[in-house]
Design a protein around this motif. Structure first.
Motif, mmCIF file in Angstrom:
data_model
loop_
_atom_site.group_PDB
_atom_site.id
_atom_site.type_symbol
_atom_site.label_atom_id
_atom_site.label_comp_id
_atom_site.label_asym_id
_atom_site.label_seq_id
_atom_site.Cartn_x
_atom_site.Cartn_y
_atom_site.Cartn_z
ATOM 1 N N SER A 96 75.413 26.370 66.724
ATOM 2 C CA SER A 96 75.932 27.311 67.721
ATOM 3 C C SER A 96 76.633 28.493 67.060
ATOM 4 N N THR A 97 77.403 28.204 65.995
ATOM 5 C CA THR A 97 78.104 29.267 65.275
ATOM 6 C C THR A 97 77.125 30.187 64.581
ATOM 7 N N ILE A 98 76.151 29.583 63.882
ATOM 8 C CA ILE A 98 75.148 30.364 63.159
ATOM 9 C C ILE A 98 74.362 31.244 64.126
ATOM 10 N N ALA A 99 73.915 30.644 65.233
ATOM 11 C CA ALA A 99 73.093 31.384 66.200
ATOM 12 C C ALA A 99 73.848 32.573 66.776
ATOM 13 N N SER A 100 75.123 32.381 67.127
ATOM 14 C CA SER A 100 75.888 33.473 67.730
ATOM 15 C C SER A 100 76.084 34.621 66.754
ATOM 16 N N ARG A 101 76.306 34.293 65.478
ATOM 17 C CA ARG A 101 76.514 35.349 64.477
ATOM 18 C C ARG A 101 75.223 36.103 64.185
ATOM 19 N N ILE A 102 74.121 35.371 64.070
ATOM 20 C CA ILE A 102 72.834 36.027 63.818
ATOM 21 C C ILE A 102 72.441 36.872 65.029
ATOM 22 N N ASN A 103 72.662 36.336 66.235
ATOM 23 C CA ASN A 103 72.323 37.087 67.448
ATOM 24 C C ASN A 103 73.102 38.386 67.551
ATOM 25 N N ARG A 104 74.313 38.394 67.011
ATOM 26 C CA ARG A 104 75.096 39.637 67.007
ATOM 27 C C ARG A 104 74.415 40.708 66.165
ATOM 28 N N ARG A 105 73.844 40.275 65.023
ATOM 29 C CA ARG A 105 73.133 41.236 64.168
ATOM 30 C C ARG A 105 71.834 41.680 64.825
ATOM 31 N N LEU A 106 71.150 40.750 65.492
ATOM 32 C CA LEU A 106 69.949 41.121 66.229
ATOM 33 C C LEU A 106 70.286 42.135 67.315
ATOM 34 N N ALA A 107 71.404 41.875 67.999
ATOM 35 C CA ALA A 107 71.841 42.775 69.068
ATOM 36 C C ALA A 107 72.162 44.161 68.509
ATOM 37 N N PHE A 108 72.812 44.189 67.368
ATOM 38 C CA PHE A 108 73.202 45.465 66.761
ATOM 39 C C PHE A 108 71.973 46.319 66.451
ATOM 40 N N HIS A 109 70.922 45.674 65.927
ATOM 41 C CA HIS A 109 69.702 46.396 65.550
ATOM 42 C C HIS A 109 68.656 46.401 66.667
ATOM 43 N N LYS A 110 68.979 45.722 67.795
ATOM 44 C CA LYS A 110 68.082 45.659 68.952
ATOM 45 C C LYS A 110 66.733 45.031 68.604
ATOM 46 N N HIS A 111 66.779 43.976 67.784
ATOM 47 C CA HIS A 111 65.568 43.201 67.505
ATOM 48 C C HIS A 111 65.388 42.146 68.596
ATOM 49 N N LEU A 112 64.141 41.852 68.928
ATOM 50 C CA LEU A 112 63.854 40.929 70.011
ATOM 51 C C LEU A 112 63.547 39.513 69.536
ATOM 52 N N SER A 113 63.447 39.305 68.228
ATOM 53 C CA SER A 113 63.107 37.966 67.735
ATOM 54 C C SER A 113 63.635 37.780 66.322
ATOM 55 N N TYR A 114 63.750 36.525 65.917
ATOM 56 C CA TYR A 114 64.146 36.207 64.542
ATOM 57 C C TYR A 114 63.093 36.719 63.559
ATOM 58 N N THR A 115 61.827 36.594 63.916
ATOM 59 C CA THR A 115 60.745 37.054 63.034
ATOM 60 C C THR A 115 60.881 38.538 62.749
#
Length: 457
Positions: A96-115
């Motif tokens: 849960s911690t890892i996902a929330s932190r990574i999702n913040r970076r995805l949100a910052f760059h507006k990426h739609l997927s981990y890939t």
């Protein structure tokens, strides 16, 4: 289209419109439409949904995130990339911690997927460092939970009384971040020794994964807001005013050895009287905690203390440590003979196969990216040598006309220097071509290995 799907789309469209209107009004960009206005045109829907997904990662909006973001395989790709470039394994951290932190970076760059984000990491090394530091969660301050330190001070005085004159005190502050906790411990120890009028040799080891945080801690310079919670007496005693803030006095800085250390895989410091590990293991899974707690037990002397964070409930702690202050999470080492498992946490066969597949895919895509980069570099070098050849012809003509061996313009290279530069570029081009051929072979080998893993897996 099912009735359920239709209703979901209607809710998403309504939520998107409301969120966009709120954003536009708050930003003061344009006069936002009111609730009576029509729904945005169809061509705007994708853009609005894309914004809404990343404008607020909470509540209903989180449900709009692409399902791939919560896919284990996608996260594993990110963690494998971090492991390859930082050497640190985050797979033992709470998902849960890892996902929330990574999702913040995805949100910052507006990426739609981990890939998509992994591809971005491959092309942007600086983002890897940012993500690494984001996952470390370096939150700290001086004397965090002041009453806990008051309790620790009483326990340390009792511990120090059992020491002989000039005997060593060994303390390890794990996860020290930018140093505030380590310096707090150093101040506390100094005050204890002054009260007891004892002369003991103090050795404090302060460690963290972040090289940036460690370098900051070594200098020991903090701004006014960082020392705001300290008493005037401690500020006068332990700090020196600088132009850009306050620096911890040299005597205190010399007491502490700051270094990078990985609690998960590096050997622990031993013969310790105090192990301060606050709000570090709160982010670890129960499995990883059970591996680390025996290592902490092994690192401490008999009667040694472990000082953990207020919110931490560490698996296996009660079996190896006696609580001396349960409220403030201070524990004493039990005199049990426990041999810690210093080997990495073993993976199941299924996990190993999955990891190998993800690793092969990641290596394959990384090599392919390098191959493309080298090919692009090769093309640029070819163009540069052609331009240089043309420039050299013109320079030789001018040189012959004016009969000069010096630079045509002050501070610019001479014709001879330009020829040498051109020769160097051609040599680099040859070397690059060889690298491309080698990478091509590696790419083919990886393709073969990937197919083999996918077939046998």
């Amino acid at each position: 289209m099912s009735e359920k799907t239709k209703k979901q789309q209607e809710r998403i469209a309504e939520h998107s419109t409301n969120q966009m209107q709120t954003f536009v009004r708050s930003a003061g960009l344009i006069n936002a439409p009111n609730s009576s206005d029509t729904t945005p045109p169809e061509k705007e829907t994708t853009k609005i949904i894309r914004y809404i997904k990343f404008s607020d990662l909470s509540g209903d909006t989180l449900d709009l995130l692409d399902s791939e973001q919560r896919n284990t395989h996608g996260m594993q790709q990110v963690l494998l990339w971090l492991l390859a470039h930082s050497g640190h394994d985050f797979t033992g951290y709470k998902k849960s911690t890892i996902a929330s932190r990574i999702n913040r970076r995805l949100a910052f760059h507006k990426h739609l997927s981990y890939t998509e984000y992994v591809a971005y990491l491959q092309h942007n090394p600086a983002e890897t460092d940012i993500l690494f530091n984001e996952l470390l969660i370096g939150v700290t301050r001086f004397f965090r939970d002041a009453y806990a330190f008051d309790s620790l001070k009483i326990k340390l005085i009792s511990l120090f009384k059992s020491k002989k004159d000039k005997e060593a005190i060994r303390i390890w502050v794990s996860g020290c971040s930018t140093g505030q906790e380590a310096y707090s411990i150093a101040m506390l120890v100094t005050e204890c020794l002054e009260k007891l009028k004892m002369n003991l040799k103090v050795q404090i080891f302060a460690t963290d994964l972040s090289a940036v945080a460690i370098e900051y801690a070594r200098h020991g310079i903090y701004y006014d807001n960082a020392i705001a919670d300290l008493s005037e007496r401690r500020i006068r005693k332990f700090f020196v005013k600088q132009d850009n803030g306050y620096q911890v006095i040299k005597e205190l800085r010399n007491m502490i050895t700051f270094s990078r250390h990985d609690l998960i895989k590096d050997a622990p410091f031993t013969r310790l009287d105090l192990l301060c590990c606050r709000n570090v293991m709160i982010y670890f899974t129960a499995e990883l905690q059970k591996k680390i707690v025996p290592i902490m037990h092994y690192a401490l002397n008999n009667g040694g203390l472990i000082f953990t964070g207020m919110a931490e409930n560490i698996s296996g702690l009660a079996e190896l440590f006696v609580p001396v202050d349960e409220k403030w999470k201070i524990f004493e080492r039990r005199d049990n003979e426990v041999k810690p498992d210093l080997k990495p946490v073993t993976e199941s066969k299924q996990q190993k196969t999955s990891t190998e597949k993800a690793s092969a895919q990641l290596q394959y895509s990384h090599i392919k990216y390098l191959q493309e980069k080298f090919a692009d570099t090769q093309q640029q070098l070819i163009m540069a040598t052609k331009q240089m050849d043309s420039l050299l012809v013109e320079i030789k003509l001018v040189n012959k006309k004016h009969n000069t061996k010096t630079a045509l313009i002050p501070n610019y290279p001479t014709p001879q220097e330009l020829e040498q530069l051109n020769s160097n570029i051609k040599s680099l081009l040859d070397a690059t071509t060889k690298d491309i051929l080698l990478l091509h072979k590696q790419l083919e080998d990886l393709r073969f290995e990937r197919e083999k893993i996918l077939t046998t897996g």
